[in-house]
Write a protein that holds these residues in place. Structure first.
Motif, PDB file in Angstrom:
ATOM      1  N   UNK A 107       0.915  -1.356   0.020  1.00 24.45           N
ATOM      2  CA  UNK A 107       0.142   0.172  -0.110  1.00 24.45           C
ATOM      3  C   UNK A 107       0.969   1.666   0.063  1.00 24.45           C
ATOM      4  N   UNK A 108       2.065   1.483  -0.067  1.00 24.78           N
ATOM      5  CA  UNK A 108       2.999   2.804   0.147  1.00 24.78           C
ATOM      6  C   UNK A 108       3.585   2.032   1.718  1.00 24.78           C
ATOM      7  N   UNK A 109       5.568   2.487   0.766  1.00 26.64           N
ATOM      8  CA  UNK A 109       5.900   2.721   2.251  1.00 26.64           C
ATOM      9  C   UNK A 109       5.971   1.339   2.613  1.00 26.64           C
ATOM     10  N   UNK A 110       5.740   0.957   4.077  1.00 27.32           N
ATOM     11  CA  UNK A 110       6.381  -0.197   4.527  1.00 27.32           C
ATOM     12  C   UNK A 110       4.520  -1.109   4.333  1.00 27.32           C
ATOM     13  N   UNK A 111       3.551   0.310   4.683  1.00 26.64           N
ATOM     14  CA  UNK A 111       2.352  -1.084   4.540  1.00 26.64           C
ATOM     15  C   UNK A 111       1.874  -1.262   3.804  1.00 26.64           C
ATOM     16  N   UNK A 112       1.218  -2.495   3.971  1.00 25.31           N
ATOM     17  CA  UNK A 112       0.644  -3.746   3.727  1.00 25.31           C
ATOM     18  C   UNK A 112      -1.266  -4.265   3.597  1.00 25.31           C
ATOM     19  N   UNK A 113      -2.095  -4.469   2.484  1.00 21.68           N
ATOM     20  CA  UNK A 113      -3.298  -4.909   3.145  1.00 21.68           C
ATOM     21  C   UNK A 113      -2.212  -6.806   3.395  1.00 21.68           C
ATOM     22  N   UNK A 114      -2.626  -6.851   4.425  1.00 21.90           N
ATOM     23  CA  UNK A 114      -1.852  -8.035   4.642  1.00 21.90           C
ATOM     24  C   UNK A 114      -3.697  -9.156   5.326  1.00 21.90           C
ATOM     25  N   UNK A 115      -3.507 -10.071   4.991  1.00 18.43           N
ATOM     26  CA  UNK A 115      -4.644 -10.660   5.733  1.00 18.43           C
ATOM     27  C   UNK A 115      -4.091 -12.286   5.834  1.00 18.43           C
ATOM     28  N   UNK A 116      -4.737 -13.095   7.076  1.00 13.39           N
ATOM     29  CA  UNK A 116      -4.734 -14.717   7.231  1.00 13.39           C
ATOM     30  C   UNK A 116      -5.947 -14.628   7.642  1.00 13.39           C
ATOM     31  N   UNK A 139     -11.748 -12.873   7.356  1.00 13.63           N
ATOM     32  CA  UNK A 139      -9.885 -12.429   7.172  1.00 13.63           C
ATOM     33  C   UNK A 139      -9.205 -12.273   8.550  1.00 13.63           C
ATOM     34  N   UNK A 140      -8.535 -12.128   9.095  1.00 14.40           N
ATOM     35  CA  UNK A 140      -8.018 -10.857  10.027  1.00 14.40           C
ATOM     36  C   UNK A 140      -6.678  -9.935   8.993  1.00 14.40           C
ATOM     37  N   UNK A 141      -7.130  -8.583   9.360  1.00 15.13           N
ATOM     38  CA  UNK A 141      -6.380  -7.716   8.825  1.00 15.13           C
ATOM     39  C   UNK A 141      -5.520  -7.455   9.772  1.00 15.13           C
ATOM     40  N   UNK A 142      -3.885  -7.702   9.481  1.00 14.73           N
ATOM     41  CA  UNK A 142      -2.864  -7.189  10.645  1.00 14.73           C
ATOM     42  C   UNK A 142      -2.837  -5.932  10.166  1.00 14.73           C
ATOM     43  N   UNK A 143      -3.487  -5.130  10.721  1.00 12.08           N
ATOM     44  CA  UNK A 143      -3.182  -4.044  10.666  1.00 12.08           C
ATOM     45  C   UNK A 143      -2.370  -2.257  11.202  1.00 12.08           C
ATOM     46  N   UNK A 144      -1.763  -2.049  10.248  1.00 10.66           N
ATOM     47  CA  UNK A 144      -0.255  -1.256  11.360  1.00 10.66           C
ATOM     48  C   UNK A 144      -1.144  -0.132  11.665  1.00 10.66           C
ATOM     49  N   UNK A 145      -1.705   0.163  11.641  1.00 10.03           N
ATOM     50  CA  UNK A 145      -3.080   1.815  12.683  1.00 10.03           C
ATOM     51  C   UNK A 145      -1.876   2.450  13.610  1.00 10.03           C
ATOM     52  N   UNK A 146      -1.917   1.363  14.882  1.00  9.85           N
ATOM     53  CA  UNK A 146      -0.883   1.761  15.714  1.00  9.85           C
ATOM     54  C   UNK A 146       0.527   2.408  15.325  1.00  9.85           C
ATOM     55  N   UNK A 147       1.134   2.373  14.131  1.00  9.88           N
ATOM     56  CA  UNK A 147       2.454   2.740  13.666  1.00  9.88           C
ATOM     57  C   UNK A 147       1.218   4.768  13.226  1.00  9.88           C
ATOM     58  N   UNK A 148       0.345   4.414  12.696  1.00  5.45           N
ATOM     59  CA  UNK A 148      -0.014   5.952  11.880  1.00  5.45           C
ATOM     60  C   UNK A 148      -1.413   6.699  12.453  1.00  5.45           C
ATOM     61  N   UNK A 149      -1.744   6.319  13.317  1.00  4.84           N
ATOM     62  CA  UNK A 149      -2.955   6.974  14.004  1.00  4.84           C
ATOM     63  C   UNK A 149      -2.635   6.971  15.642  1.00  4.84           C
ATOM     64  N   UNK A 150      -2.302   7.845  15.873  1.00  9.67           N
ATOM     65  CA  UNK A 150      -1.725   7.638  17.649  1.00  9.67           C
ATOM     66  C   UNK A 150      -3.223   7.172  18.207  1.00  9.67           C
ATOM     67  N   UNK A 151      -4.962   7.518  18.267  1.00  7.53           N
ATOM     68  CA  UNK A 151      -5.727   7.279  18.846  1.00  7.53           C
ATOM     69  C   UNK A 151      -5.403   5.225  18.697  1.00  7.53           C
ATOM     70  N   UNK A 152      -5.876   4.431  17.601  1.00  6.88           N
ATOM     71  CA  UNK A 152      -5.129   3.294  17.742  1.00  6.88           C
ATOM     72  C   UNK A 152      -3.667   3.056  19.346  1.00  6.88           C
TER      73      UNK A 152
END
Length: 132
Positions: A34-43, A53-66
């Motif tokens: 998805x750009x940078x080191x981000x991926x739409x990554x599901x298992x 599907x379980x999305x392994x979401x990198x939101x804590x690295x980009x969104x302070x409330x997460x």
């Protein structure tokens, strides 16, 4: 209406992918840059490859409330989600032998048996076996 994707916040997608596939036994479904080191990554579950599907979401690295939410849940010892298993004792022993750290050992609570593990990505995950 039905659930197709659930999201689990992770601090590192590659570490999460290794843990969720090599330890928990899920299989990779999607891995789309998805750009940078981000991926739409599901298992997904091996038993249900077309299931939720379980999305392994990198939101804590980009969104302070997460990040704040994930950290607060972890510090309070609250699992971010749960996975059902057929036999909790067998799954607990299998995972413990793979080096998975558990916050709680298997315990019966009414008509369920639960255990809580650390996913190494900033979350506790509850495993649950329905007893009746």
């Amino acid at each position: 209406m039905k659930a197709k994707v659930i999201s689990i916040p992770v601090l590192n997608q590659e570490t999460a992918l290794q843990f969720y596939t090599e330890k928990l036994g899920f299989i990779k479904k999607h891995d789309i840059p998805l750009g940078g080191d981000n991926r739409w990554l599901t298992v997904v579950s091996r038993e249900e490859p077309n299931g939720v599907e379980i999305l392994l979401e990198p939101s804590p690295n980009h969104f302070e409330p997460a990040k704040t939410y994930q950290k607060a849940l972890f510090e309070a010892g609250i699992p971010c989600t749960q996975f059902n298993v057929d036999n909790l004792e067998e799954e607990y022993n299998r995972l413990a032998n793979l080096g998975v750290a558990f916050k709680t050992n298997p315990a019966e609570m009414g008509n369920v048996k639960i255990a809580i593990l650390n996913d190494t990505c900033g979350n506790y995950i509850q495993l649950i076996e329905m007893l009746s």
